[in-house]
Write an enzyme that holds these catalytic residues in place. Sequence first.
Site, short mmCIF file in Angstrom:
data_model
loop_
_atom_site.label_atom_id
_atom_site.label_comp_id
_atom_site.label_asym_id
_atom_site.label_seq_id
_atom_site.Cartn_x
_atom_site.Cartn_y
_atom_site.Cartn_z
N LYS A 1 -1.64 0.61 -6.13
CA LYS A 1 -2.81 -0.26 -6.11
C LYS A 1 -2.51 -1.41 -5.16
CE LYS A 1 -5.96 -3.41 -7.52
NZ LYS A 1 -6.12 -4.75 -6.93
N ASP B 1 12.37 -3.73 0.46
CA ASP B 1 12.35 -3.89 1.91
C ASP B 1 13.42 -4.86 2.41
OD1 ASP B 1 10.32 -2.10 2.06
OD2 ASP B 1 8.82 -3.47 2.87
N SER C 1 -0.06 -3.06 -8.44
CA SER C 1 -0.48 -4.34 -7.89
C SER C 1 0.67 -5.34 -7.75
CB SER C 1 -1.61 -4.90 -8.77
OG SER C 1 -2.23 -6.01 -8.19
#
Length: 516
Positions: free
Chosen positions: A306, A292, A281
């Site tokens: 998740k 990224d 999460s």
Amino acid sequence: MVRLLLVITFALTTLSLTAQEHRVSAQKQIEKLNSCYQILQDSYIDEIPFDKCVEGAIIATLKELDPHSTYLTKAEMDAAMSSLSGNFSGIGIRYVIIDGEVVVRGIEPDSPAQKAGLGHNDRIVAIEGKPISEYEDVMAALKGKKGSKVSVDVIRARTKERATLTITRNDINVSAIDSSHLIDDDKVGYIKISHFSRNVDQEFQKAVKELGKFESLIIDLRGNSGGVLTSAIRLCDLFLDKGEIIVTTEGRSEYFEYASRSRGSLLGTPLVVLIDEASASASEIFAGAMQDHDRGLIMGATSFGKGLVQRQIPFDDGSAMRITIAHYKTPSGRIIQRPYEKGHSEEYFSDTTRYNNPESIQHDSTLVYYTLRSGRKVYGGGGITPDIFIDSNTELPEYMIKAYESNAFQRSLIELWDNISHEDILRDYPTLKAFDEGYVVDKIMIDYFCEIVGDQSAREDRELLYPILKAQIAEDVYGKGAYQYVFNRHYDITLTTAIELAKKQGDIERVLQSPL
């Protein structure tokens, strides 16, 4: 053109009618359920416990959906909110229950328990005069409203004297920072975050300030199951430039984009982030954003996966349900959520392939994305795949398996503190650094440990057993984070590899700047 418009109009009308039919069908089913309860209320021979019936119906319904839509009782809601808020009202102790005894294993500094005179290794044998054996939930009995009092009967460690203490409950802060210290001649900072509470960014900045000067930073998110989304976003803010995307959420009818609000104070700090199969999460949002943007090197094992956004719907009785309303996506467009089958949440949570597969999750080779600065390949299809995979799953000796099954570590520590006190350790080793460099595990503890596991060969295992026992003693004496300082930075293969990389800042940059 007219023909094309007619085709489009027909298609849209068909979709509208289908959606309307679905709503009508769903409404009929809801009315059917209401009719069922109304008939039972009017005609059934006995009184019906509607609270249990309705609760059961909600639970059964949510089980047919995704694995993260769930129902929380009032007690579960209270516990969840305490965890996320970072504080609750209680007496401020950690304990274990061994053979029916509540043994005090840790006491928060300046807590109500410490002020009342409760000691390490004391046994709590009764609460409000009621024996511990009669309590189903000891924690609930010790918690309570701020300012309220609770009476506990204890048997003192070492002296075995009995005493009754009255403790006034107060707010207890539960820090999300498990450990923070400097490594390698103070060049590398290390911070372990246990969960994303509402104020984790403030705690993190305080930890950074207390570390002082360091050249690179390791953030350990292993075992961190997540928490508050906004906390993960605020933590990302510290490492990204203004306007850089952190995460997006995409639902059936809504789209949100979260971006960094300012130039981060740690923007230029070389960064390594540690994750494992239990990182989930909010942890994955942070790790995904750092990866990224080529902002930090991700190490360890592929995370849990998740990536569903839940909305919490409270009910009047204090219970609530959490329903999935959207997907999280990383800045490159990756969906974090790993695949699942609706109505099969047990299989989803018990899936162990992530632990057995060397790369944790077998990714779809077609789900390839690219980082935003260097164009490195990153993978979608579930979880965050590390830039550097570390296989830390080593085979444990048989005695160690027995030790975990019999709770031998806790039992050995209890035996040790029944013979000596924390002050005895602190007298010889006033600092954690001195303890790490000079302490030798007490023979009392080794003898008792071997007796519990029934294996004298454990006595010879100085490479694994002794360091673990030493680290656990350190955690008891010097407080939160001492275990990581004494054991992990010397023997944890993932961390030791990260330390070597963090010491060579150029190696981090070379990985982050090299397209694969």
